[in-house]
Scaffold this active site. Structure first.
Site, PDB file in Angstrom:
ATOM      1  N   MET A  30      52.769  46.869  64.418  1.00  0.00           N
ATOM      2  CA  MET A  30      52.941  46.125  63.164  1.00  0.00           C
ATOM      3  C   MET A  30      53.572  44.759  63.460  1.00  0.00           C
ATOM      4  O   MET A  30      54.145  44.122  62.575  1.00  0.00           O
ATOM      5  CB  MET A  30      53.789  46.922  62.186  1.00  0.00           C
ATOM      6  CG  MET A  30      53.102  48.238  61.793  1.00  0.00           C
ATOM      7  SD  MET A  30      53.636  48.894  60.228  1.00  0.00           S
ATOM      8  CE  MET A  30      55.342  49.199  60.549  1.00  0.00           C
ATOM      9  N   ALA A  32      56.088  41.761  65.186  1.00  0.00           N
ATOM     10  CA  ALA A  32      57.510  41.556  65.491  1.00  0.00           C
ATOM     11  C   ALA A  32      57.799  42.247  66.823  1.00  0.00           C
ATOM     12  O   ALA A  32      58.684  43.099  66.944  1.00  0.00           O
ATOM     13  CB  ALA A  32      58.409  42.079  64.371  1.00  0.00           C
ATOM     14  N   LEU A  33      57.013  41.860  67.803  1.00  0.00           N
ATOM     15  CA  LEU A  33      56.995  42.579  69.079  1.00  0.00           C
ATOM     16  C   LEU A  33      58.295  42.432  69.862  1.00  0.00           C
ATOM     17  O   LEU A  33      58.940  41.393  69.843  1.00  0.00           O
ATOM     18  CB  LEU A  33      55.815  42.089  69.933  1.00  0.00           C
ATOM     19  CG  LEU A  33      54.430  42.240  69.304  1.00  0.00           C
ATOM     20  CD1 LEU A  33      53.353  41.815  70.297  1.00  0.00           C
ATOM     21  CD2 LEU A  33      54.175  43.668  68.825  1.00  0.00           C
ATOM     22  N   HIS A  37      57.278  47.461  72.558  1.00  0.00           N
ATOM     23  CA  HIS A  37      55.833  47.278  72.402  1.00  0.00           C
ATOM     24  C   HIS A  37      55.208  46.816  73.724  1.00  0.00           C
ATOM     25  O   HIS A  37      54.141  47.270  74.111  1.00  0.00           O
ATOM     26  CB  HIS A  37      55.541  46.185  71.357  1.00  0.00           C
ATOM     27  CG  HIS A  37      56.006  46.508  69.975  1.00  0.00           C
ATOM     28  ND1 HIS A  37      56.989  45.795  69.335  1.00  0.00           N
ATOM     29  CD2 HIS A  37      55.615  47.459  69.094  1.00  0.00           C
ATOM     30  CE1 HIS A  37      57.186  46.278  68.128  1.00  0.00           C
ATOM     31  NE2 HIS A  37      56.366  47.294  67.951  1.00  0.00           N
ATOM     32  N   ASP A 150      58.978  56.937  67.921  1.00  0.00           N
ATOM     33  CA  ASP A 150      58.529  57.520  66.657  1.00  0.00           C
ATOM     34  C   ASP A 150      57.952  58.908  66.975  1.00  0.00           C
ATOM     35  O   ASP A 150      56.743  59.100  66.994  1.00  0.00           O
ATOM     36  CB  ASP A 150      57.483  56.614  66.007  1.00  0.00           C
ATOM     37  CG  ASP A 150      58.068  55.245  65.698  1.00  0.00           C
ATOM     38  OD1 ASP A 150      58.708  55.098  64.666  1.00  0.00           O
ATOM     39  OD2 ASP A 150      57.920  54.334  66.539  1.00  0.00           O
TER      40      ASP A 150
HETATM   41  P1  AMP Z   1      55.526  49.584  65.238  1.00  0.00           P
HETATM   42  O1  AMP Z   1      55.165  48.156  65.438  1.00  0.00           O
HETATM   43  O2  AMP Z   1      56.957  49.814  64.908  1.00  0.00           O
HETATM   44  O3  AMP Z   1      54.554  50.310  64.335  1.00  0.00           O
HETATM   45  O4  AMP Z   1      55.342  50.267  66.669  1.00  0.00           O
HETATM   46  C1  AMP Z   1      54.129  50.201  67.366  1.00  0.00           C
HETATM   47  C2  AMP Z   1      54.189  51.172  68.512  1.00  0.00           C
HETATM   48  O5  AMP Z   1      55.261  50.820  69.385  1.00  0.00           O
HETATM   49  C3  AMP Z   1      54.450  52.623  68.060  1.00  0.00           C
HETATM   50  O6  AMP Z   1      53.665  53.505  68.835  1.00  0.00           O
HETATM   51  C4  AMP Z   1      55.910  52.805  68.347  1.00  0.00           C
HETATM   52  O7  AMP Z   1      56.288  54.141  68.582  1.00  0.00           O
HETATM   53  C5  AMP Z   1      56.080  51.955  69.593  1.00  0.00           C
HETATM   54  N1  AMP Z   1      57.476  51.561  69.769  1.00  0.00           N
HETATM   55  C6  AMP Z   1      58.278  50.956  68.850  1.00  0.00           C
HETATM   56  N2  AMP Z   1      59.518  50.790  69.350  1.00  0.00           N
HETATM   57  C7  AMP Z   1      59.498  51.299  70.611  1.00  0.00           C
HETATM   58  C8  AMP Z   1      60.475  51.426  71.634  1.00  0.00           C
HETATM   59  N3  AMP Z   1      61.730  51.008  71.479  1.00  0.00           N
HETATM   60  N4  AMP Z   1      60.104  52.006  72.803  1.00  0.00           N
HETATM   61  C9  AMP Z   1      58.829  52.449  72.972  1.00  0.00           C
HETATM   62  N5  AMP Z   1      57.870  52.364  72.043  1.00  0.00           N
HETATM   63  C10 AMP Z   1      58.196  51.799  70.874  1.00  0.00           C
END
Ligand code: AMP
Length: 281
Positions: A30, A32-33, A37, A150
């Site tokens: 989503m 805001a990398l 990510h 997650d």
């Molecule tokens: P999001 O942008 O929050 O939807 O996350 C996108 C992907 O990155 C999802 O599969 C998350 O589980 C993964 N993710 C988010 N934060 C972390 C983190 N700190 N370590 C590893 N994977 C992450």
């Protein structure tokens, strides 16, 4: 690196990639990398010929409109970071492009969504699987990468893919943390300076849970966590569960499962953070 905003344009390149029989790794985000990510991108780069990262803030998975509206958006910086990681394709579609492709399909979660995130964020996982289904249909990758951060989402996606997209391999990636143990999250930027200082207490508590397992009961530890978190300034516990990491159902005694995960959701000020620790595998 190519950036696409339209499905038809993306699919033209995917067709060329397919004709070369190259493997495709997909990392949905989503935006805001952060380094969490980027670790997914790195792993995908190691294991595939081409890597696609999507950036789409999926409104239908938010149960709280304020959380959606305040979700950080940093597109230009995200593009720079992905370039540095040699990501091959970025897909940044609009809602107009995606939503007509989302159908009202029904997925039987088999109770995986009745607990934790699913219980406290009504409709969340239904929104997640709908958008993941849509992306999987558009991209049809060989592998898709999801973070253990997650944990419930990862478990649900594994089951969802097994039933609906058996050719797509779901790859789990370990949680990436800040120097002080706080799990990286796009929401961390919304913490005030003071909230950011106390936030690492969440993972500290999870690590203590793992140590305490040796001579305390499940119930005693749950009570302890409730007290610990709620006694911290700025923090309010939404849930803490000790569960089977396969079925996600809470356990009552350590003997109830061989695979155990502890999951937590905490409000730090107005920011809702989640984290987890594997207790036994
Ligand atoms: P999001 O942008 O929050 O939807 O996350 C996108 C992907 O990155 C999802 O599969 C998350 O589980 C993964 N993710 C988010 N934060 C972390 C983190 N700190 N370590 C590893 N994977 C992450």
């Amino acid at each position: 690196m190519n950036i696409y905003r339209e499905i038809s344009e993306l699919q033209k390149e995917l067709l060329e990639i397919n004709q070369k029989s190259s493997s495709v790794g997909f990392v949905p985000t989503m935006g805001a990398l952060h380094q969490g990510h980027l670790a997914l991108i790195e792993k995908a780069k190691q294991e595939n010929d081409f890597v696609i990262c999507s950036i789409f803030v999926n409104r239908i998975q938010f149960n709280n409109i304020e959380d959606y509206e305040k979700y950080p958006q940093t597109e230009n910086k995200d593009i720079e970071l992905l370039k540095e990681k040699n990501c091959d394709i970025i897909f940044i579609p609009t809602e107009k492009e995606i939503f007509p492709n989302i159908d009202n399909f029904f997925f039987n979660f088999e109770n995986l969504d009745k607990v934790m995130e699913g219980k406290f964020r009504q409709g969340h996982f239904s929104g997640v699987v709908k958008v993941v289904k849509c992306f999987f249909e558009i991209i049809n990758p060989d592998r898709a990468y999801f973070g253990e951060k997650d944990f419930q989402q990862l478990t649900i996606i594994k089951e969802f893919a097994k039933q609906n997209f058996p050719t797509i391999e779901i790859i789990a990636c370990s949680t990436v943390r800040e120097f002080d143990g706080l799990a990286m999250s796009s929401r961390n930027v919304r913490l005030t300076e003071e909230e950011r200082k106390v936030a690492p207490f969440i993972y500290k508590t999870l690590k203590r849970v793992k140590e305490k397992k040796i001579n305390e009961t499940v119930n005693d530890i749950k009570q302890w966590v409730i007290k610990e978190i709620d006694s911290q300034q700025f923090m309010s516990l939404e849930y803490f569960e000790i569960s089977s990491s396969l079925t996600l159902q809470p356990i009552e005694k350590w003997e109830d499962s061989k695979n155990i995960v502890a999951c937590i959701a905490v409000f730090v000020g107005n920011v809702r953070l989640i984290d987890n620790i594997i207790i036994e595998n």
